[in-house]
Design a protein around this motif. Structure first.
Motif, PDB file in Angstrom:
ATOM      1  N   ASP A 242       0.946  -1.037   0.190  1.00 19.91           N
ATOM      2  CA  ASP A 242       0.007   0.016  -0.019  1.00 19.91           C
ATOM      3  C   ASP A 242       0.843   1.174   0.124  1.00 19.91           C
ATOM      4  O   ASP A 242       2.125   1.189   0.210  1.00 19.91           O
ATOM      5  CB  ASP A 242      -1.053   0.030   1.175  1.00 19.91           C
ATOM      6  CG  ASP A 242      -0.344   0.372   2.635  1.00 19.91           C
ATOM      7  OD1 ASP A 242       0.988   0.181   2.443  1.00 19.91           O
ATOM      8  OD2 ASP A 242      -1.013   0.386   3.431  1.00 19.91           O
ATOM      9  N   GLN A 243       0.382   2.437  -0.261  1.00 21.00           N
ATOM     10  CA  GLN A 243       1.020   3.584  -0.355  1.00 21.00           C
ATOM     11  C   GLN A 243      -0.012   4.580   0.207  1.00 21.00           C
ATOM     12  O   GLN A 243      -0.972   4.975  -0.411  1.00 21.00           O
ATOM     13  CB  GLN A 243       1.340   4.147  -1.798  1.00 21.00           C
ATOM     14  CG  GLN A 243       1.925   5.400  -1.954  1.00 21.00           C
ATOM     15  CD  GLN A 243       3.457   5.384  -1.587  1.00 21.00           C
ATOM     16  OE1 GLN A 243       3.617   4.707  -1.055  1.00 21.00           O
ATOM     17  NE2 GLN A 243       4.077   6.688  -1.662  1.00 21.00           N
ATOM     18  N   SER A 244       0.023   4.720   1.633  1.00 19.29           N
ATOM     19  CA  SER A 244      -0.710   5.530   2.266  1.00 19.29           C
ATOM     20  C   SER A 244      -0.287   7.134   2.916  1.00 19.29           C
ATOM     21  O   SER A 244      -1.092   7.411   3.517  1.00 19.29           O
ATOM     22  CB  SER A 244      -1.264   4.673   3.512  1.00 19.29           C
ATOM     23  OG  SER A 244      -0.010   4.498   4.181  1.00 19.29           O
ATOM     24  N   GLN A 245       0.716   7.317   1.843  1.00 16.24           N
ATOM     25  CA  GLN A 245       1.286   8.744   2.544  1.00 16.24           C
ATOM     26  C   GLN A 245       0.183   9.779   2.358  1.00 16.24           C
ATOM     27  O   GLN A 245       0.272  10.712   3.035  1.00 16.24           O
ATOM     28  CB  GLN A 245       2.710   8.930   1.984  1.00 16.24           C
ATOM     29  CG  GLN A 245       3.311  10.032   2.173  1.00 16.24           C
ATOM     30  CD  GLN A 245       3.659   9.950   3.750  1.00 16.24           C
ATOM     31  OE1 GLN A 245       4.059   9.155   4.102  1.00 16.24           O
ATOM     32  NE2 GLN A 245       3.715  11.314   4.325  1.00 16.24           N
ATOM     33  N   ASP A 246      -0.438   9.824   1.232  1.00 18.24           N
ATOM     34  CA  ASP A 246      -1.311  10.730   1.038  1.00 18.24           C
ATOM     35  C   ASP A 246      -2.388  10.842   1.979  1.00 18.24           C
ATOM     36  O   ASP A 246      -2.882  12.253   2.512  1.00 18.24           O
ATOM     37  CB  ASP A 246      -2.242  10.635  -0.326  1.00 18.24           C
ATOM     38  CG  ASP A 246      -3.163  11.615  -0.768  1.00 18.24           C
ATOM     39  OD1 ASP A 246      -2.207  12.894  -1.080  1.00 18.24           O
ATOM     40  OD2 ASP A 246      -4.058  11.779  -1.148  1.00 18.24           O
ATOM     41  N   LEU A 247      -2.734  10.092   2.832  1.00 18.53           N
ATOM     42  CA  LEU A 247      -3.440   9.874   3.882  1.00 18.53           C
ATOM     43  C   LEU A 247      -3.026  10.608   4.967  1.00 18.53           C
ATOM     44  O   LEU A 247      -3.855  11.450   5.776  1.00 18.53           O
ATOM     45  CB  LEU A 247      -4.029   8.579   4.569  1.00 18.53           C
ATOM     46  CG  LEU A 247      -4.956   7.810   3.573  1.00 18.53           C
ATOM     47  CD1 LEU A 247      -5.090   6.483   4.172  1.00 18.53           C
ATOM     48  CD2 LEU A 247      -6.195   8.309   3.479  1.00 18.53           C
ATOM     49  N   VAL A 248      -1.591  10.613   5.319  1.00 17.08           N
ATOM     50  CA  VAL A 248      -0.881  11.381   6.358  1.00 17.08           C
ATOM     51  C   VAL A 248      -0.686  12.894   5.675  1.00 17.08           C
ATOM     52  O   VAL A 248      -0.962  13.607   6.714  1.00 17.08           O
ATOM     53  CB  VAL A 248       0.511  10.884   6.488  1.00 17.08           C
ATOM     54  CG1 VAL A 248       1.243  11.458   7.583  1.00 17.08           C
ATOM     55  CG2 VAL A 248       0.163   9.517   6.996  1.00 17.08           C
TER      56      VAL A 248
ATOM     57  N   ILE B 294      -5.600  13.108   7.397  1.00 14.62           N
ATOM     58  CA  ILE B 294      -6.372  12.061   7.660  1.00 14.62           C
ATOM     59  C   ILE B 294      -6.175  11.321   8.974  1.00 14.62           C
ATOM     60  O   ILE B 294      -6.592  11.060  10.026  1.00 14.62           O
ATOM     61  CB  ILE B 294      -6.943  11.177   6.668  1.00 14.62           C
ATOM     62  CG1 ILE B 294      -7.436  11.876   5.390  1.00 14.62           C
ATOM     63  CG2 ILE B 294      -8.151  10.064   7.138  1.00 14.62           C
ATOM     64  CD1 ILE B 294      -8.583  12.753   5.700  1.00 14.62           C
ATOM     65  N   TYR B 295      -4.798  10.832   8.973  1.00 16.67           N
ATOM     66  CA  TYR B 295      -3.939  10.052   9.724  1.00 16.67           C
ATOM     67  C   TYR B 295      -2.709  10.862  10.500  1.00 16.67           C
ATOM     68  O   TYR B 295      -2.201  11.374   9.234  1.00 16.67           O
ATOM     69  CB  TYR B 295      -3.716   8.554   9.324  1.00 16.67           C
ATOM     70  CG  TYR B 295      -5.170   7.938   9.189  1.00 16.67           C
ATOM     71  CD1 TYR B 295      -6.113   7.534  10.174  1.00 16.67           C
ATOM     72  CD2 TYR B 295      -5.358   7.267   8.196  1.00 16.67           C
ATOM     73  CE1 TYR B 295      -7.121   6.833  10.290  1.00 16.67           C
ATOM     74  CE2 TYR B 295      -6.675   6.768   7.604  1.00 16.67           C
ATOM     75  CZ  TYR B 295      -7.379   6.370   8.726  1.00 16.67           C
ATOM     76  OH  TYR B 295      -8.640   5.681   8.595  1.00 16.67           O
TER      77      TYR B 295
ATOM     78  N   ALA C 178       1.537   9.811  11.125  1.00 18.84           N
ATOM     79  CA  ALA C 178       2.160   8.898  10.539  1.00 18.84           C
ATOM     80  C   ALA C 178       2.379   7.812  11.483  1.00 18.84           C
ATOM     81  O   ALA C 178       2.539   6.658  11.094  1.00 18.84           O
ATOM     82  CB  ALA C 178       3.701   9.453  10.765  1.00 18.84           C
ATOM     83  N   GLU C 179       1.841   8.022  12.794  1.00 20.17           N
ATOM     84  CA  GLU C 179       1.963   6.684  13.876  1.00 20.17           C
ATOM     85  C   GLU C 179       0.756   5.994  13.677  1.00 20.17           C
ATOM     86  O   GLU C 179       0.783   4.676  14.001  1.00 20.17           O
ATOM     87  CB  GLU C 179       1.914   7.424  15.202  1.00 20.17           C
ATOM     88  CG  GLU C 179       3.316   7.869  15.485  1.00 20.17           C
ATOM     89  CD  GLU C 179       3.533   9.480  14.771  1.00 20.17           C
ATOM     90  OE1 GLU C 179       4.759   9.794  14.555  1.00 20.17           O
ATOM     91  OE2 GLU C 179       2.808  10.089  14.671  1.00 20.17           O
ATOM     92  N   ALA C 180      -0.226   6.398  13.058  1.00 21.75           N
ATOM     93  CA  ALA C 180      -1.685   5.860  13.420  1.00 21.75           C
ATOM     94  C   ALA C 180      -2.221   5.222  11.811  1.00 21.75           C
ATOM     95  O   ALA C 180      -2.757   4.319  11.765  1.00 21.75           O
ATOM     96  CB  ALA C 180      -2.770   6.724  13.651  1.00 21.75           C
ATOM     97  N   VAL C 181      -1.237   5.682  10.799  1.00 20.81           N
ATOM     98  CA  VAL C 181      -1.719   5.263   9.454  1.00 20.81           C
ATOM     99  C   VAL C 181      -1.501   3.831   9.354  1.00 20.81           C
ATOM    100  O   VAL C 181      -2.312   3.091   8.721  1.00 20.81           O
ATOM    101  CB  VAL C 181      -0.983   6.056   8.357  1.00 20.81           C
ATOM    102  CG1 VAL C 181       0.345   5.731   8.171  1.00 20.81           C
ATOM    103  CG2 VAL C 181      -1.762   5.822   7.037  1.00 20.81           C
ATOM    104  N   GLY C 182      -0.274   3.136   9.759  1.00 15.85           N
ATOM    105  CA  GLY C 182      -0.155   1.608   9.758  1.00 15.85           C
ATOM    106  C   GLY C 182      -1.147   0.911  10.510  1.00 15.85           C
ATOM    107  O   GLY C 182      -1.537  -0.129   9.992  1.00 15.85           O
ATOM    108  N   ALA C 183      -1.598   1.117  11.661  1.00 11.34           N
ATOM    109  CA  ALA C 183      -2.690   0.570  12.302  1.00 11.34           C
ATOM    110  C   ALA C 183      -4.103   0.362  11.485  1.00 11.34           C
ATOM    111  O   ALA C 183      -4.650  -0.478  11.236  1.00 11.34           O
ATOM    112  CB  ALA C 183      -3.025   0.982  13.727  1.00 11.34           C
TER     113      ALA C 183
END
Length: 382
Positions: free
Chosen positions: A60-66, A70-71, A73-78
């Motif tokens: 996954d590539q979730s950096q945009d959510l950070v 939205i999240y 950096a610590e919470a996006v993984g969970a």
């Protein structure tokens, strides 16, 4: 929410150009998010790659959510792990594997739930608590194989997604699939490792070889019909022709930079791009066929060849009747295979089967960010 700045045609041009640059997977997704936002309003997006064989998530590539708040950096993984588990361990609308089977692989959660998104476990457990109740999803399919997927989010204040939004995403989806496929090829070629490593050739503006990785040599020999000598051998005609075409191309076209050429020992696929604004051309070269499916792990549980086929199709989200149609057998025969798989694996449901055979294998590799092959699978697969 503001009106989209770009027309669909402008968005398609931008995505095609981005996909032709030979970027890494991370770079491609990072540059794709803001471009997509110019043509399809959203508050954030999360991108995934999928194994084309099993349709299971591989990255996954979730950096945009950070970046979009939205999240943390610590919470996006969970949060991502909750999404992954909900994708396979629960029956929920618009799962990525299910979307990949549709003629138009795009879905709005509010539409899929008939205006009752709270009926979705994903909505209750992650979307609503995170302040992004509006969701648009797509799977990116190219010639029948799914290479990736996206979750696109809007906050409550931004309003729901519309059919127009879904139509825009559907129109650009094939180009995004092409870009993901290309990024995997170039990632694998740059690493020059793993069981499926393709070769990489970089030609300077004069057409001379600037870089040639070792895995390219046997593949060039297949195309040229003789052992390729990098010091004195001319590149095969198919390589030269593709390089000339890309160098003179005014604008990238969907699928136009990929060719599959016959050789003495099989077919070889060439994927070309212009890595910068000049006339240099990078070409990834690889065998056109991949290795055995990852699902051979089922052999350890005593599954027959037909049962392994059925298990893979279950992982793809197909029903018994759909599996029967695909394998040209009766639904009763499929039910017998499913029952046998349940007994051999010690499970009682399709979701548990996927978790036991695939998910427990995939999630650790996903979390470790194991590199992917050019065929979209983890390099540790056999």
């Amino acid at each position: 929410m503001h009106t989209a700045d770009w027309s669909v045609e402008r968005l398609k041009e931008e995505i095609a150009a981005l996909g032709a640059r030979g970027l890494s997977r991370e770079e491609f997704f990072a540059e794709l998010s803001p471009r997509l936002r110019r043509g399809l309003d959203n508050d954030a997006s999360c991108w995934h790659t999928l194994d084309p064989q099993t349709r299971l998530l591989t990255s996954d590539q979730s950096q945009d959510l950070v970046d979009r708040g939205i999240y943390t950096a610590e919470a996006v993984g969970a949060a991502g792990e909750v999404i992954i588990r909900s994708e396979y361990l629960k029956v929920d609308p618009n799962g990525f594997a299910e979307l990949a089977t549709r003629r138009v692989p795009v879905g709005i959660l509010a539409v899929a739930t008939r205006g009752k998104p709270e009926s979705s476990a994903r909505y209750r457990e992650i979307l609503a608590p995170s302040g992004i109740p509006h969701e648009l999803r797509a799977a990116f399919v190219l010639r029948g194989r799914v290479w990736g997927a996206v979750h696109i989010a809007r906050r409550a204040a931004s309003g729901p997604f519309t059919q127009r939004d879904a139509d825009v995403l559907a129109q650009v989806a094939p180009l995004i699939a092409e870009g993901i496929r290309g990024s995997l090829r170039f990632d694998a070629a740059r690493r020059v490792s793993g069981p499926e490593a393709p070769g990489l050739i970089v030609l300077d503006p004069a057409g001379e070889v600037e870089l040639l990785t070792p895995p390219a040599l046997p593949l060039l020999s297949i195309l040229g019909g003789r052992d390729f000598d990098p010091d004195r051998g001319a590149l095969p005609a198919s390589v030269q022709a593709l390089a000339a075409f890309v160098r003179n191309q005014a604008a990238p076209t969907e699928g136009g930079n990929v060719v599959t050429a016959p050789g003495q020992a099989g077919w070889v696929t060439l994927h070309a791009s212009r890595p910068d604004a000049g006339d240099r051309v990078a070409i990834v070269i690889e065998a056109a066929t991949g290795p055995r499916a990852a699902t051979v792990r089922l052999e350890a549980h005593g599954a027959t060849a037909r049962e392994r086929e059925v298990a893979t199709l279950i992982a793809q989200g197909l029903s018994n009747s759909e599996i029967a149609d695909l394998l040209v057998v009766s639904p009763h025969t499929v039910r017998d295979h499913v029952k046998s798989l349940f007994e051999k694996l010690g499970v009682t449901s399709r979701q548990e089967l996927v978790a036991r055979v695939f998910f427990d294998e995939y999630l650790p590799e996903f979390v470790r960010q194991t590199p992917l092959t050019s065929h979209g699978r983890f390099e540790t697969d056999t």
